[in-house]
Design a protein around this motif. Structure first.
Motif, PDB file in Angstrom:
ATOM      1  N   LEU A 379     -40.051  -0.006  25.327  1.00 21.69           N
ATOM      2  CA  LEU A 379     -40.009  -0.008  23.485  1.00 21.69           C
ATOM      3  C   LEU A 379     -38.503   0.208  23.180  1.00 21.69           C
ATOM      4  O   LEU A 379     -38.357  -0.204  21.701  1.00 21.69           O
ATOM      5  CB  LEU A 379     -40.780   2.067  23.579  1.00 21.69           C
ATOM      6  N   MET A 380     -37.967   1.228  24.275  1.00 25.05           N
ATOM      7  CA  MET A 380     -36.318   1.289  23.790  1.00 25.05           C
ATOM      8  C   MET A 380     -35.443  -0.499  23.611  1.00 25.05           C
ATOM      9  O   MET A 380     -35.392  -0.657  22.660  1.00 25.05           O
ATOM     10  CB  MET A 380     -35.563   1.972  24.819  1.00 25.05           C
ATOM     11  N   ALA A 381     -36.236  -0.952  24.694  1.00 25.46           N
ATOM     12  CA  ALA A 381     -35.666  -2.258  24.870  1.00 25.46           C
ATOM     13  C   ALA A 381     -35.900  -3.419  24.096  1.00 25.46           C
ATOM     14  O   ALA A 381     -35.225  -4.313  23.257  1.00 25.46           O
ATOM     15  CB  ALA A 381     -36.281  -3.594  26.357  1.00 25.46           C
ATOM     16  N   MET A 382     -37.605  -3.508  23.549  1.00 21.14           N
ATOM     17  CA  MET A 382     -38.049  -4.138  22.217  1.00 21.14           C
ATOM     18  C   MET A 382     -37.657  -3.067  20.244  1.00 21.14           C
ATOM     19  O   MET A 382     -36.804  -3.941  20.921  1.00 21.14           O
ATOM     20  CB  MET A 382     -39.869  -3.225  22.447  1.00 21.14           C
ATOM     21  N   GLY A 383     -37.340  -2.311  20.783  1.00 22.52           N
ATOM     22  CA  GLY A 383     -36.855  -1.944  19.102  1.00 22.52           C
ATOM     23  C   GLY A 383     -34.966  -2.258  19.018  1.00 22.52           C
ATOM     24  O   GLY A 383     -34.178  -2.301  18.399  1.00 22.52           O
ATOM     25  N   ALA A 384     -34.134  -2.246  20.278  1.00 20.99           N
ATOM     26  CA  ALA A 384     -33.101  -2.585  20.689  1.00 20.99           C
ATOM     27  C   ALA A 384     -33.227  -4.367  19.864  1.00 20.99           C
ATOM     28  O   ALA A 384     -32.702  -4.697  19.278  1.00 20.99           O
ATOM     29  CB  ALA A 384     -32.350  -2.954  21.622  1.00 20.99           C
ATOM     30  N   ALA A 385     -33.553  -5.133  20.287  1.00 30.28           N
ATOM     31  CA  ALA A 385     -33.757  -6.612  20.423  1.00 30.28           C
ATOM     32  C   ALA A 385     -34.333  -6.674  18.836  1.00 30.28           C
ATOM     33  O   ALA A 385     -33.600  -7.674  18.350  1.00 30.28           O
ATOM     34  CB  ALA A 385     -34.769  -7.497  20.834  1.00 30.28           C
ATOM     35  N   ALA A 386     -35.726  -6.180  18.582  1.00 26.36           N
ATOM     36  CA  ALA A 386     -36.020  -5.909  17.385  1.00 26.36           C
ATOM     37  C   ALA A 386     -34.455  -5.516  16.576  1.00 26.36           C
ATOM     38  O   ALA A 386     -34.859  -6.344  15.011  1.00 26.36           O
ATOM     39  CB  ALA A 386     -36.798  -5.145  16.877  1.00 26.36           C
ATOM     40  N   ALA A 387     -34.067  -4.407  16.624  1.00 25.72           N
ATOM     41  CA  ALA A 387     -33.712  -4.514  15.514  1.00 25.72           C
ATOM     42  C   ALA A 387     -32.167  -5.255  15.552  1.00 25.72           C
ATOM     43  O   ALA A 387     -31.084  -5.338  14.074  1.00 25.72           O
ATOM     44  CB  ALA A 387     -32.334  -2.938  15.647  1.00 25.72           C
ATOM     45  N   LEU A 388     -32.105  -6.123  16.584  1.00 24.13           N
ATOM     46  CA  LEU A 388     -30.709  -6.999  16.533  1.00 24.13           C
ATOM     47  C   LEU A 388     -31.071  -8.078  15.618  1.00 24.13           C
ATOM     48  O   LEU A 388     -29.659  -9.008  14.909  1.00 24.13           O
ATOM     49  CB  LEU A 388     -29.684  -7.933  17.788  1.00 24.13           C
ATOM     50  N   TYR A 389     -32.288  -8.112  16.313  1.00 25.51           N
ATOM     51  CA  TYR A 389     -32.564  -9.805  15.205  1.00 25.51           C
ATOM     52  C   TYR A 389     -33.154  -9.109  13.299  1.00 25.51           C
ATOM     53  O   TYR A 389     -32.702  -9.995  12.882  1.00 25.51           O
ATOM     54  CB  TYR A 389     -34.300  -8.899  15.087  1.00 25.51           C
ATOM     55  N   ARG A 390     -32.708  -7.826  12.954  1.00 23.09           N
ATOM     56  CA  ARG A 390     -32.710  -7.418  11.321  1.00 23.09           C
ATOM     57  C   ARG A 390     -30.935  -7.555  11.586  1.00 23.09           C
ATOM     58  O   ARG A 390     -30.935  -7.288   9.819  1.00 23.09           O
ATOM     59  CB  ARG A 390     -33.814  -6.245  11.771  1.00 23.09           C
ATOM     60  N   GLN A 391     -30.592  -7.441  12.058  1.00 23.30           N
ATOM     61  CA  GLN A 391     -29.344  -7.366  11.759  1.00 23.30           C
ATOM     62  C   GLN A 391     -28.798  -8.370  11.737  1.00 23.30           C
ATOM     63  O   GLN A 391     -27.791  -8.601  10.456  1.00 23.30           O
ATOM     64  CB  GLN A 391     -28.485  -6.297  12.992  1.00 23.30           C
ATOM     65  N   GLN A 392     -29.174  -9.404  12.736  1.00 25.25           N
ATOM     66  CA  GLN A 392     -28.561 -10.803  12.026  1.00 25.25           C
ATOM     67  C   GLN A 392     -28.741 -11.484  11.021  1.00 25.25           C
ATOM     68  O   GLN A 392     -28.792 -11.936  10.465  1.00 25.25           O
ATOM     69  CB  GLN A 392     -28.562 -11.316  13.194  1.00 25.25           C
ATOM     70  N   THR A 393     -30.441 -10.920  10.317  1.00 24.22           N
ATOM     71  CA  THR A 393     -30.938 -11.073   9.402  1.00 24.22           C
ATOM     72  C   THR A 393     -30.798 -10.726   7.800  1.00 24.22           C
ATOM     73  O   THR A 393     -30.712 -11.011   6.964  1.00 24.22           O
ATOM     74  CB  THR A 393     -32.419 -11.245   8.702  1.00 24.22           C
ATOM     75  N   GLU A 394     -30.179  -8.886   7.960  1.00 26.91           N
ATOM     76  CA  GLU A 394     -30.332  -8.730   7.531  1.00 26.91           C
ATOM     77  C   GLU A 394     -29.088  -7.807   7.422  1.00 26.91           C
ATOM     78  O   GLU A 394     -28.641  -7.428   5.657  1.00 26.91           O
ATOM     79  CB  GLU A 394     -31.639  -7.574   7.189  1.00 26.91           C
ATOM     80  N   GLY A 395     -28.012  -7.996   7.690  1.00 27.97           N
ATOM     81  CA  GLY A 395     -26.463  -7.043   8.365  1.00 27.97           C
ATOM     82  C   GLY A 395     -27.167  -5.433   8.335  1.00 27.97           C
ATOM     83  O   GLY A 395     -28.536  -5.298   8.894  1.00 27.97           O
ATOM     84  N   GLY A 396     -25.914  -4.877   8.483  1.00 30.52           N
ATOM     85  CA  GLY A 396     -26.249  -3.396   8.679  1.00 30.52           C
ATOM     86  C   GLY A 396     -26.462  -2.880   9.711  1.00 30.52           C
ATOM     87  O   GLY A 396     -26.393  -3.342  10.727  1.00 30.52           O
ATOM     88  N   SER A 397     -25.824  -1.296   9.916  1.00 24.20           N
ATOM     89  CA  SER A 397     -25.571  -0.823  11.121  1.00 24.20           C
ATOM     90  C   SER A 397     -27.335  -0.283  11.391  1.00 24.20           C
ATOM     91  O   SER A 397     -27.745   0.134  10.053  1.00 24.20           O
ATOM     92  CB  SER A 397     -25.064  -0.019  11.181  1.00 24.20           C
ATOM     93  N   TRP A 398     -27.668  -0.167  12.910  1.00 24.74           N
ATOM     94  CA  TRP A 398     -29.293   0.208  13.006  1.00 24.74           C
ATOM     95  C   TRP A 398     -29.304   1.598  13.270  1.00 24.74           C
ATOM     96  O   TRP A 398     -28.667   1.573  14.711  1.00 24.74           O
ATOM     97  CB  TRP A 398     -30.403  -0.404  12.742  1.00 24.74           C
ATOM     98  N   LEU A 399     -30.968   1.921  13.257  1.00 24.47           N
ATOM     99  CA  LEU A 399     -30.886   3.358  14.540  1.00 24.47           C
ATOM    100  C   LEU A 399     -32.462   3.405  14.954  1.00 24.47           C
ATOM    101  O   LEU A 399     -32.829   2.916  14.593  1.00 24.47           O
ATOM    102  CB  LEU A 399     -30.246   5.029  14.000  1.00 24.47           C
TER     103      LEU A 399
END
Length: 478
Positions: A379-399
């Motif tokens: 789930l950590m790996a999934m969350g990291a990749a998903a947050a990177l996707y959203r960072q690339q499309t939406e910008g921002g820092s993510w937790l």
């Protein structure tokens, strides 16, 4: 949460995986090309441990592929066999032909005057602290001495005293007893994991642009991951990211102990030592953060923030970074600051008693693998990749925030497997039925034989192209 019936079948693994990806905020087609085979039971358990292993491994791979598509990679098929996934989650490995015993002699369940307590003693300071709490001398005490001493304690008293001393021990509860606690109610009120932006007024939201992928490159190629974890869930998450191409730098403290599983979980990573007790070490880590895309940490709650590397501080240091935070019992409730490990969470939240009752053995029974650790790692790996996707499309820092107890709550909700104990636990993987799941490599720990990754990608196979090495084998540099 009411207990679920043994007659309730686990959910469809494909739908379960899709649900995980949707909860990440990924596109609705993120699960296209998914192929799952097998069904529970694959290992002896009355819970859907195989389904949990398969779905989380698949979700981590699909999240990586979704980011790969964003970077110009063609869609590809992701296949996961349930037996392979479950076996990988056993964490089995051998070194130089020998399977190491990863458990300290003092770890395990102890009878008390009114119940059971589980003690985690794999680290010497935890073991010695528990023995002193019992009134024993760590230099001379035997397991029999510890059992006799524990028989004089009430389970709740020892649990409270251990928590007050910063030790890791918990009393065994039934599901009903756990559900009545404030911590259980806090966990039930939260989702399985959270992914949220952590922008502030002075942290720009511009994307950290990842370069397009070259032909044949794995989907996380070029992603730099700082991993500050030691036990199991965090290292499994970092290893999954490395399997899909991420540049993972495992950072340990020179004074901190590790467990033997590091020989398996550090495959695909470089391994450095940085002493965060000293300003020079903190400066080194700040320099690494400046070029990182992902920061994974599994320190005790609040521990990494005390060193200046909490999520908000990281977002200011490296605007656009993805932070992934692991805890035992979540961020809410009276146990939010409590230390814990998979085996303890199993005991505290009711699983050990439920498994024992389902097996008809008359004594508590653990899961056939550390599934709370393993599933949480994926789930950590999934969350990291998903947050990177959203960072690339939406910008921002993510937790991204995950916890072992929340994963346990999710697993419990998957239902029970009525004939779960009809499956057989392999005594060794090195036999014809399982040999094809294994791979061999030279490592800094010896000749390593371990499970290959269960996620099979049609175009960019998951591989670990770096051998596992002891902490400090590499410089703290990208």
């Amino acid at each position: 949460m009411n207990d679920v019936s043994l007659a309730k079948a686990p959910p469809d693994a494909v739908e379960l995986t899709r649900g995980l990806l949707q909860a990440c905020g990924l596109p609705t087609d993120a699960a296209q090309g998914l192929q799952l085979t097998g069904h529970d039971p694959v290992l002896p358990s009355s819970f859907a441990v195989g389904t949990a292993a398969q779905a989380t491994i698949a979700a981590a791979a699909l999240a990586a592929c979704t980011l790969g598509r964003l970077r110009g990679q063609a869609a590809q098929t992701v296949s996961v066999d349930m037996l392979h996934a479950a076996l990988e989650c056993t964490g089995w490995f051998s070194l130089d032909g020998q399977v190491p015993d990863l458990w300290d002699a003092f770890s395990g369940l102890y009878r008390t005057a009114d119940g059971w307590v589980r003690i985690h003693a794999n680290f010497a300071h935890h073991r010695d602290g528990a023995l002193r709490l019992m009134g024993l001398d760590p230099a001379t005490a035997s397991r029999a001495d510890a059992e006799a001493a524990m028989a004089q304690w009430k389970a709740a008293d020892f649990e409270d005293a251990a928590a007050a001393a910063g030790l890791v021990a918990t009393r065994m509860r039934s599901f009903a007893e756990w559900d009545a606690t404030p911590q259980a109610r806090a966990i039930a009120a939260q989702p399985l994991f959270t992914i949220r932006r952590i922008d502030t007024a002075d942290t720009p939201a511009a994307p950290l642009v990842l370069p397009p992928l070259a032909a044949g490159a794995r989907p996380l190629t070029g992603v730099r991951v700082l991993e500050l974890t030691r036990i199991l869930a965090g290292p499994v998450g970092g290893r999954a990211l490395a399997a899909h191409g991420a540049d993972v730098l495992l950072v340990n403290g020179p004074h901190l102990p590790n467990i033997g599983a590091i020989a398996d979980t550090s495959r695909g990573k470089r391994s450095a030592l940085v002493d965060l007790r000293e300003e020079q070490g903190r400066a080194t880590l700040r320099g690494l953060v400046q070029q990182a895309h992902v920061f994974i940490q599994g320190y005790r709650p609040g521990g990494i923030a005390e060193r200046g590397f909490g999520p908000e501080a990281l977002a200011k240091m490296r605007p656009g970074i993805v932070c992934v935070s692991l805890s035992a019992y979540g961020t809410q409730g009276p146990w939010a600051t409590r230390r814990g490990f998979d085996s303890l969470v199993q005991t505290a939240t009711g699983f050990n008693l439920a498994e024992g009752e389902a097996a008809g053995q008359g004594k508590p029974r653990p899961f056939p693998m550390q599934i709370l650790d393993e599933a949480t790692g994926y789930l950590m790996a999934m969350g990291a990749a998903a947050a990177l996707y959203r960072q690339q499309t939406e910008g921002g820092s993510w937790l991204v925030e995950v916890s072992l107890a929340q994963t346990g709550y999710w697993l419990r909700g998957l239902g029970r497997v009525a004939d779960g104990f009809s499956a057989v636990q392999p005594k060794t993987m090195e036999q014809p039925a399982f040999e094809h799941y294994l791979e061999s490599s030279e490592s800094g720990f010896g000749a390593l034989r371990a499970l290959r990754h269960a996620a099979r990608l049609s175009a960019t196979p998951a591989v670990w192209d770096l051998p596992s090495m002891p902490p400090g084998s590499h410089p703290p540099a990208w």
